[in-house]
Design an enzyme around this catalytic site. Structure first.
Site, PDB file in Angstrom:
ATOM      1  N   GLU A   1      11.525   2.575  14.662  1.00  0.00           N
ATOM      2  CA  GLU A   1      10.583   3.568  14.124  1.00  0.00           C
ATOM      3  C   GLU A   1       9.254   3.365  14.833  1.00  0.00           C
ATOM      4  O   GLU A   1       9.119   2.484  15.677  1.00  0.00           O
ATOM      5  CB  GLU A   1      10.425   3.386  12.611  1.00  0.00           C
ATOM      6  CG  GLU A   1       9.840   2.034  12.239  1.00  0.00           C
ATOM      7  CD  GLU A   1       9.677   1.798  10.736  1.00  0.00           C
ATOM      8  OE1 GLU A   1       9.466   2.764   9.993  1.00  0.00           O
ATOM      9  OE2 GLU A   1       9.766   0.620  10.344  1.00  0.00           O
TER      10      GLU A   1
ATOM     11  N   LEU B   1      10.968   1.284   7.521  1.00  0.00           N
ATOM     12  CA  LEU B   1      10.426   1.811   6.274  1.00  0.00           C
ATOM     13  C   LEU B   1      11.146   3.116   5.943  1.00  0.00           C
ATOM     14  O   LEU B   1      11.380   3.930   6.828  1.00  0.00           O
ATOM     15  CB  LEU B   1       8.925   2.090   6.422  1.00  0.00           C
ATOM     16  CG  LEU B   1       8.239   2.484   5.129  1.00  0.00           C
ATOM     17  CD1 LEU B   1       8.067   1.275   4.218  1.00  0.00           C
ATOM     18  CD2 LEU B   1       6.890   3.135   5.401  1.00  0.00           C
TER      19      LEU B   1
ATOM     20  N   TYR C   1       0.835  -1.197   0.000  1.00  0.00           N
ATOM     21  CA  TYR C   1       0.000   0.000   0.000  1.00  0.00           C
ATOM     22  C   TYR C   1       0.866   1.242   0.000  1.00  0.00           C
ATOM     23  O   TYR C   1       2.077   1.173   0.199  1.00  0.00           O
ATOM     24  CB  TYR C   1      -0.965  -0.011   1.196  1.00  0.00           C
ATOM     25  CG  TYR C   1      -0.339   0.272   2.541  1.00  0.00           C
ATOM     26  CD1 TYR C   1       0.490  -0.649   3.158  1.00  0.00           C
ATOM     27  CD2 TYR C   1      -0.581   1.470   3.209  1.00  0.00           C
ATOM     28  CE1 TYR C   1       1.050  -0.392   4.403  1.00  0.00           C
ATOM     29  CE2 TYR C   1      -0.020   1.741   4.450  1.00  0.00           C
ATOM     30  CZ  TYR C   1       0.791   0.810   5.037  1.00  0.00           C
ATOM     31  OH  TYR C   1       1.357   1.074   6.262  1.00  0.00           O
TER      32      TYR C   1
ATOM     33  N   LYS D   1       6.555  -1.868   1.980  1.00  0.00           N
ATOM     34  CA  LYS D   1       5.337  -1.342   2.613  1.00  0.00           C
ATOM     35  C   LYS D   1       4.172  -2.306   2.363  1.00  0.00           C
ATOM     36  O   LYS D   1       3.300  -2.046   1.532  1.00  0.00           O
ATOM     37  CB  LYS D   1       5.040   0.066   2.074  1.00  0.00           C
ATOM     38  CG  LYS D   1       4.084   0.858   2.956  1.00  0.00           C
ATOM     39  CD  LYS D   1       4.124   2.313   2.581  1.00  0.00           C
ATOM     40  CE  LYS D   1       3.036   3.112   3.268  1.00  0.00           C
ATOM     41  NZ  LYS D   1       3.117   3.117   4.730  1.00  0.00           N
TER      42      LYS D   1
HETATM   43  N1  PMP Z   1       7.166   3.826   9.251  1.00  0.00           N
HETATM   44  C1  PMP Z   1       6.059   3.076   9.163  1.00  0.00           C
HETATM   45  C2  PMP Z   1       6.062   1.710   9.757  1.00  0.00           C
HETATM   46  C3  PMP Z   1       4.905   3.579   8.509  1.00  0.00           C
HETATM   47  O1  PMP Z   1       3.808   2.829   8.393  1.00  0.00           O
HETATM   48  C4  PMP Z   1       4.937   4.895   7.987  1.00  0.00           C
HETATM   49  C5  PMP Z   1       3.705   5.485   7.350  1.00  0.00           C
HETATM   50  N2  PMP Z   1       3.546   5.045   6.047  1.00  0.00           N
HETATM   51  C6  PMP Z   1       6.116   5.632   8.098  1.00  0.00           C
HETATM   52  C7  PMP Z   1       7.219   5.065   8.736  1.00  0.00           C
HETATM   53  C8  PMP Z   1       6.228   7.023   7.520  1.00  0.00           C
HETATM   54  O2  PMP Z   1       6.329   6.932   6.125  1.00  0.00           O
HETATM   55  P1  PMP Z   1       5.848   8.101   5.160  1.00  0.00           P
HETATM   56  O3  PMP Z   1       6.590   9.324   5.590  1.00  0.00           O
HETATM   57  O4  PMP Z   1       6.251   7.649   3.822  1.00  0.00           O
HETATM   58  O5  PMP Z   1       4.380   8.234   5.344  1.00  0.00           O
END
Ligand code: PMP
Length: 287
Positions: free
Chosen positions: A182, A207, A33, A149
């Protein structure tokens, strides 16, 4: 007007939008996603999210269901039909529908594509950012490919629920070395004792947040001292400031970790300024 979702080529009211019981996303979490923030009716950090989507699909050997240009049209149309000016657009691509069998179906089915969009109250989000929020820490229980993701989010779901029950907005995963990886749906940052901005490096099992990446570029432009280097929960408590980033919260200051205050317990100047700078940059570059 009610919300509408895009499902495999058509738009349908949410109550009627559905995928097959044999969709591999439903059966095996065999899908990926992406989430874009919608700012002023446009897609924030569009290119970064498309690039990560293409990489996630490649890693799972799912053939892209359509070109980037076609997908962008679908995302925009979903945003438009749901009258979203400020909000989020969600895209899910799964391997598709096939009789239940763990290995990839052969021949490969057509991937399933779902897009939804919803509005967020940006004023309420701004107020939350002014006040600052709390996080808790939880043991890292996820698999070794958090760089993809995928929709397999059960550890994230459990961690987020634990946070919610504790009155916190986010849970930070802590790995076996005692280092924060994270958040359940965000990247984690501190302004450490020495005043350096710190966030986990992307060699780690995290991520690669798109918001994180854009913010790193903004920080470089502003001449700020940044280290992609891990920190412990204790270092977060001793830090001057902390915050999280992601398409959902953009940048949210953190003032409590596991019930203890960070710094003086108030939102600090660095997080405040970076939130403003990130949003400015994201609005300026939104497409
Ligand atoms: N880490 C995780 C596990 C996430 O689910 C997200 C949200 N998508 C993020 C970090 C932040 O990523 P982004 O800045 O691309 O939304």
């Amino acid at each position: 007007m009610g919300r509408v979702a895009y499902v495999n080529g058509r738009f349908a009211p949410h109550g009627e939008a559905a995928v097959s019981v044999e969709d591999r996303g439903y059966q095996f979490a065999d899908g990926v996603y992406e989430v874009w923030a919608v700012l002023g009716g446009r897609l924030a950090d569009a290119d970064g999210h498309f690039q990560r989507l293409e990489r996630s699909l490649r890693e799972l050997k799912i053939v892209p269901p359509m070109t980037r240009a076609a997908l962008e049209v679908v995302l925009r149309e979903t945003v438009r039909r749901n009258r979203v000016r400020e909000g989020l657009v969600y895209l899910q691509v799964t391997r598709g529908v096939a009789p239940r069998d763990h290995a990839f179906p052969s021949p490969a089915p057509r991937p399933s594509v779902v897009v939804t969009a919803h509005s967020v109250d940006r004023a309420a989000a701004d107020a939350r950012a002014e006040a600052g929020a709390a996080v808790i820490t939880v043991p890292e229980t996820r698999w070794a490919r958090c760089d993809i993701k995928t929709v397999a989010l059960l550890p994230n779901v459990l961690a987020k629920q634990q946070a919610r029950a504790a009155g916190a907005v986010e849970a930070w995963f802590v790995d076996e070395l005692g280092l924060v990886t994270e958040g359940a749906s965000s990247n984690a940052w501190i302004v450490d004792k020495a005043g350096a901005l710190r966030t986990r490096d992307t060699q780690a099992n995290i991520l690669r947040g798109i918001t994180r990446g854009t913010l790193l570029r903004v920080m470089a432009r502003e001449g700020l001292k940044v280290e992609e280097r891990p920190f412990t929960p204790q270092e977060a408590l001793e830090a001057r400031e902390a915050f999280i980033t992601g398409a959902g919260t953009l940048l949210l200051p953190i003032v409590r970790v596991d019930g203890h205050t960070v710094g003086n317990g108030k939102v600090g100047p660095v997080a405040k300024q970076l939130r403003r700078l990130y949003i400015e940059e994201a609005r300026r570059t939104a497409v």
